[in-house]
Design an enzyme around this catalytic site. Structure first.
Site, PDB file in Angstrom:
ATOM      1  N   ASP A 126      52.725 132.952  50.342  1.00 14.49           N
ATOM      2  CA  ASP A 126      51.636 133.902  50.110  1.00 14.49           C
ATOM      3  C   ASP A 126      52.175 135.271  49.684  1.00 14.49           C
ATOM      4  O   ASP A 126      51.522 136.289  49.895  1.00 14.49           O
ATOM      5  CB  ASP A 126      50.782 134.039  51.378  1.00 14.49           C
ATOM      6  CG  ASP A 126      51.600 134.513  52.579  1.00 14.49           C
ATOM      7  OD1 ASP A 126      52.824 134.343  52.550  1.00 14.49           O
ATOM      8  OD2 ASP A 126      51.014 135.060  53.524  1.00 14.49           O
ATOM      9  N   ASN A 177      44.918 128.989  56.639  1.00 18.10           N
ATOM     10  CA  ASN A 177      45.293 127.573  56.537  1.00 18.10           C
ATOM     11  C   ASN A 177      44.877 126.804  57.785  1.00 18.10           C
ATOM     12  O   ASN A 177      44.354 125.680  57.710  1.00 18.10           O
ATOM     13  CB  ASN A 177      46.808 127.436  56.332  1.00 18.10           C
ATOM     14  CG  ASN A 177      47.205 127.485  54.870  1.00 18.10           C
ATOM     15  OD1 ASN A 177      46.399 127.161  53.994  1.00 18.10           O
ATOM     16  ND2 ASN A 177      48.427 127.890  54.593  1.00 18.10           N
TER      17      ASN A 177
END
Length: 280
Positions: A194, A159
Site C-alpha cells: 500500500d 483487508n
C-alpha cells in the site's frame, strides 16, 4: 557487417568478372570472327572489362549493405539507449522486408517484456524497479524535486474487514486518483503493498509539492464505494526535497519514508487520543 565479409565479396565479384570476361572472349569469336593477331588483346580487354564490371557490382553491393546496416544500427542504438518505441520504417520487399519485420517484432516483444518487468500487475503503475531505473536515467540538471512517499492508513484493517478482493479494488482506486492528480506534474510509482511514490518537479508547475499533498488529501475526503461498502481512505504523505545527483536513490527514499512515518505517528497518536476521550 564485418569487413572480412565485404573483402570476401570483393574477391567473389572480381572472380566472377574474370570468368565472365573469359567466357565472353571465348563465345564472341564464335559469332563475330576475331583476327588471330588481335585475339590476345581482345582476351585481355574482355577480362579487364569483366573485372571492372565485378568491381562496379561490388561497389553497388557495398553501398547498399552499408546503407541498410547503418539504418538498422540506428534503430538498434535507439533501443540500447532505452527507447523501446523505436521501429524500423523501411519500405522494402523480399529478404530485407523479412529482416525488417523480424527486427520490429523483436523490439515489440522486448518492449512488452520490459513493460511487464517495470509495471505492477495490479495497478498498472510503474513499480520499484522502474523507479530505480528512473533515478539512474536522470541527468544532474540542478533542478529541485520532491519525492512524496505515500502510505495508506490502516490498510490491513481494510483487508481484514472487507477481504483482499476489495483491498485490491481500493489499491486500484488509489492508483487511479494519484495518476489523475499527478498527470503532467509528476510521475507515480507503486513501491510495494500500500506504498506509493510520486516524483514531483518543484517550481516547474503551478503548484508546489505541499499543494499537491493538499489536493491528494482533499480527493480522499470522499469515501470509496465498492460492492455496497462505504470505505473511508486516508493517506499519510512524507515529502523530501532533493536534486538528482546530490544524493543516491536509497538515501532519498529513506528520508521521505522517515517523513511519512512522522506524519503517520501524529495521525495514530491523534486517533488514540480521540479513542481515549470517548471512554467512560
Amino acid at each position: 557487417m564485418k569487413n572480412d565479409y565485404l573483402l570476401t565479396m570483393f574477391f567473389v565479384y572480381t572472380g566472377l568478372g574474370v570468368l565472365i570476361g573469359l567466357g565472353f572472349s571465348l563465345i564472341l569469336p564464335q559469332v563475330i570472327p576475331i583476327p588471330d593477331h588481335l585475339f590476345t588483346l581482345f582476351l585481355i580487354a574482355s577480362v579487364a572489362a569483366g573485372i571492372m564490371l565485378g568491381i562496379i557490382n561490388h561497389l553497388v553491393f557495398y553501398y547498399f549493405v552499408r546503407r541498410f546496416t547503418h539504418y538498422f544500427n540506428g534503430v538498434l542504438k535507439s533501443v540500447r539507449n532505452g527507447d523501446l518505441r523505436a521501429r524500423s520504417g523501411l519500405k522494402t520487399k523480399g529478404i530485407l522486408a523479412e529482416l525488417n519485420t523480424n527486427i520490429n517484432k523483436t523490439i515489440a516483444d522486448l518492449e512488452k517484456s520490459q513493460n511487464a518487468i517495470h509495471h505492477d500487475d495490479l495497478t498498472g503503475l510503474p513499480n520499484r524497479q522502474a523507479l530505480q531505473q528512473f533515478f539512474l536515467n536522470q541527468d544532474n540538471d540542478d533542478k529541485d524535486y520532491a519525492l512524496l512517499f505515500l502510505d495508506v492508513d490502516r490498510f490491513k484493517q481494510i483487508n481484514d474487514t472487507y477481504g483482499h478482493v476489495i483491498g485490491d479494488e481500493v489499491l486500484r482506486y488509489i492508483s487511479f486518483l494519484l495518476h489523475d492528480l499527478a498527470e503532467g506534474k509528476g510521475k507515480v510509482f507503486r513501491l510495494s503493498g500500500d506504498e506509493f511514490i510520486i516524483v514531483h518537479e518543484l517550481y516547474a508547475v503551478n503548484r508546489t509539492a505541499w499543494e499537491l499533498c493538499q489536493d491528494i488529501h482533499q480527493r480522499f475526503r470522499e469515501p470509496f464505494f465498492c460492492a455496497k461498502h462505504c470505505i473511508p481512505i486516508s493517506i499519510s504523505i512524507g515529502v523530501y526535497e532533493f536534486c538528482f545527483g546530490s544524493e543516491d536513490f536509497i538515501t532519498i527514499l529513506d528520508q521521505a519514508d522517515q517523513e511519512m512515518y512522522k506524519v503517520k505517528k501524529r495521525i495514530t497518536d491523534g486517533f488514540d487520543v480521540r479513542k481515549r476521550r470517548t471512554l467512560p
